[in-house]
Design a protein around this motif. Structure first.
Motif, mmCIF file in Angstrom:
data_model
loop_
_atom_site.group_PDB
_atom_site.id
_atom_site.type_symbol
_atom_site.label_atom_id
_atom_site.label_comp_id
_atom_site.label_asym_id
_atom_site.label_seq_id
_atom_site.Cartn_x
_atom_site.Cartn_y
_atom_site.Cartn_z
ATOM 1 N N LYS A 197 54.117 49.396 33.907
ATOM 2 C CA LYS A 197 52.720 49.707 33.585
ATOM 3 C C LYS A 197 52.510 51.208 33.506
ATOM 4 O O LYS A 197 51.861 51.725 32.597
ATOM 5 C CB LYS A 197 51.816 49.074 34.641
ATOM 6 N N PHE A 200 54.027 52.487 30.388
ATOM 7 C CA PHE A 200 53.191 52.133 29.237
ATOM 8 C C PHE A 200 52.005 53.088 29.126
ATOM 9 O O PHE A 200 51.655 53.549 28.039
ATOM 10 C CB PHE A 200 52.690 50.698 29.382
ATOM 11 N N GLU A 248 50.806 47.124 20.834
ATOM 12 C CA GLU A 248 50.380 46.348 22.002
ATOM 13 C C GLU A 248 48.870 46.125 21.944
ATOM 14 O O GLU A 248 48.095 47.066 21.821
ATOM 15 C CB GLU A 248 50.743 47.092 23.287
ATOM 16 N N LYS A 252 44.739 41.816 25.226
ATOM 17 C CA LYS A 252 45.718 40.944 25.880
ATOM 18 C C LYS A 252 46.326 41.655 27.092
ATOM 19 O O LYS A 252 46.414 41.075 28.184
ATOM 20 C CB LYS A 252 46.811 40.552 24.890
ATOM 21 N N TYR A 253 46.744 42.898 26.892
ATOM 22 C CA TYR A 253 47.350 43.658 27.984
ATOM 23 C C TYR A 253 46.369 43.824 29.143
ATOM 24 O O TYR A 253 46.720 43.636 30.311
ATOM 25 C CB TYR A 253 47.801 45.026 27.480
ATOM 26 N N LYS A 257 46.707 42.358 32.904
ATOM 27 C CA LYS A 257 46.733 43.395 33.948
ATOM 28 C C LYS A 257 45.725 43.078 35.047
ATOM 29 O O LYS A 257 46.020 43.199 36.247
ATOM 30 C CB LYS A 257 46.429 44.754 33.317
#
Length: 545
Positions: A197, A200, A248, A252-253, A257
């Motif tokens: 994470k 990212f 990405e 959704k992420y 999360k």
């Protein structure tokens, strides 16, 4: 009132709660972990041997119902509470049973003997807590039982253990030995997820220009001079990272999360595993703490559901919900109560309410069907998976915590504390911008549809129905729920029935036969508890007439 206090005996129920539970169990009937006896006699060796057989069989048999506690309920005949006459004090009976177990069974089985007075009749119970030391074996002959005998329960029958039972005993022992190692692996996995994470976020920052380009260029120039042979490889890797990071989906992420964040919180000790019923202020603080962690996820879930007409984010919803769909087991070796264990289902159950309320409104067939097939992930690699529908039962064991948030608590109580509090929460947190949205009607419709999930639980080995009871809900007590649910069943049956694995008509018949059993003994069922089959299949009624 019982002769012994449950809290002193470290039971997960206080006396009042246990008494109400036993009365409900009597109505349901004998099960794998429940044995009824009209009376209890321990005058002869055969009678003593029979009791030892029953106690050891309950201890040797695992069942998720009642959290693996076993009950020998005294004063019951043909599923009717008739009362029992005790010839000795409860403390003396407890000592006698303890002495018998110490003499004839090993390892020792701890039991709790309690009595309650109900309608001027005595209700007795021998509670057999869960054990990690099975199998419990006869170590001396007594009556018609012999040294080396091992007994288990199969349904309502007690019989000697078979080879497959020994495999199950071994599994439970192995699980205990490997639990610490698996927890350490899990911690490592969580750390890896956090590192991913963080990486990212760094990559996303570079793409958005938050990292100074000059620094990047200086780094590239320095690397080019010092390691020219790696230039092409490094550039390719950077391009791959940038390309996939830019692709990405942030929704959704972000949803996944938030779900991971809630899961990590629930597995900590921020919610005490040995939680007791708090004060009104203590309950408010507890709910505020949980809701602070889950609020973003709930609101995001509702916004996606109401706006995503094409189902683009259905898979993201399913994946995120998978992080909350856990069978919450206390870590080995710590003190816990079932309040502390089951309040952890609160974020999951609220999420299910939101999904089914809005999902029924938007006719999200594929999503609701997929959600209904999710299973609760257990820490044990050997345990049979449980349907997500069990969370609806688990959360209600923590109902006393929800009661503390009644406006007039402790002088007044809700008939259905979990659903009543969730209704207030959703009314405050979930805003639906749609001119045909009716927050009350849609709540009852979604809740009713959700309550049917337990009736659709099927044994994968036998293909037979496992559960005969729907979940409880506010719809049972609210008369305004009746026309809304009837209209929903009549008009929307064609797509509703596709959610379930069992024939929809059979599910509704089971509902009509058993829903009234969910009624709080202190309250009247003024809502929707019957007529479901007739509402959905009016043509069957006409054919019958």
């Amino acid at each position: 009132m019982g002769d012994n206090m449950g809290n002193e005996l470290h039971l997960p129920w206080n006396n009042d709660t246990l008494e109400q539970l036993l009365l409900k169990i009597i109505k349901i009937g004998e099960t794998t972990k429940v044995d009824f006896k009209k009376t209890l006699n321990l005058e002869t060796y055969d009678q003593k041997a029979e009791l030892l057989k029953d106690i050891s069989a309950l201890a040797n048999t695992y069942d998720e119902n009642y959290f693996d506690y076993g009950f020998i309920i005294l004063g019951v005949e043909q599923n009717q509470f008739i009362g029992v006459n005790f010839q000795q004090k409860v403390d003396n009976l407890q000592s006698q049973i303890d002495d018998l177990i110490k003499t004839y069974i090993a390892p020792f089985i701890k039991t709790h003997v309690l009595t309650f007075t109900n309608d001027n009749k005595i209700l007795g119970v021998i509670v057999v807590p869960p054990t990690r030391n099975a199998p419990h074996v006869f170590i001396r002959d007594i009556g018609n039982k012999h040294r080396g005998d091992i007994y288990v329960r199969r349904g309502t029958i007690t019989e000697k253990a078979l080879p497959e039972d020994f495999a199950l005993f071994f599994r439970h022992h192995l699980e205990e030995y490997t639990y610490t190692m698996r927890q350490e692996i899990k911690d490592i996995q969580l750390n890896i997820e956090k590192i991913k994470k963080d990486l990212f976020d760094i990559k996303s920052s570079r793409i958005s220009g938050t990292v100074e380009e000059n620094t990047d260029k200086a780094d590239e120039s320095l690397e080019r001079k010092s390691k020219p042979h790696r230039q092409k490889s490094t550039s390719l890797i950077q391009e791959i990272e940038k390309t996939f990071a830019s692709e990405e989906d942030p929704i959704k992420y972000g949803l996944i999360k938030e779900a991971k964040k809630i899961q990590s919180f629930l597995e900590t000790n921020f919610i005490p595993w040995d939680l007791q019923v708090p004060s009104k202020e203590g309950g408010k603080k507890l709910f505020s703490t949980i809701e602070k962690e889950a609020e973003t996820y709930w609101i995001a879930l509702s916004k996606i559901l109401i706006r995503d007409d094409k189902g683009k984010y259905d898979e993201a919803i399913i994946q995120s919900l998978g992080y909350l769909a856990r069978y919450y087991e206390p870590p080995s070796g710590i003190t816990f109560t079932h309040l502390g264990q089951n309040i952890r289902y609160y974020p999951l159950v609220v999420s299910l309410y939101i999904i089914f309320i809005i999902g029924a409104f938007k006719k999200k067939l594929s999503l609701l069907k997929a959600i209904s097939n999710i299973e609760l992930m257990s820490r044990s690699v050997y345990s049979e998976p449980l349907s997500i529908a069990y969370s609806l039962f688990f959360i209600r064991i923590a109902g006393d915590i929800f009661q503390t948030q009644h406006e007039n608590y402790p002088n007044s109580r809700w008939c259905e504390p979990v659903a009543s509090y969730i209704k207030i929460l959703i009314d405050q947190k979930v805003y639906i911008d749609d001119y045909i949205w009716d927050k009350d009607a849609n709540f009852y419709i979604g809740e009713f549809l959700l309550s049917l999930l337990p009736l659709d639980i099927i044994d994968q080995n036998t293909s037979k129905q496992i559960n005969r009871m729907p979940s409880s809900g506010l719809y049972i007590y609210t008369s305004s729920a009746i026309p809304s649910i009837r209209r929903f069943l009549r008009n929307e049956r064609s797509w509703i029935e596709k959610i379930f694995n069992r024939p929809f008509g059979d599910i509704l018949k089971d509902f009509d036969e058993t829903a009234i059993k969910n009624t709080n003994i202190l309250c009247t069922a003024a809502g929707f508890v019957s007529g479901a089959f007739k509402s959905a299949f009016p043509e069957m009624r006409e054919l019958k007439n």
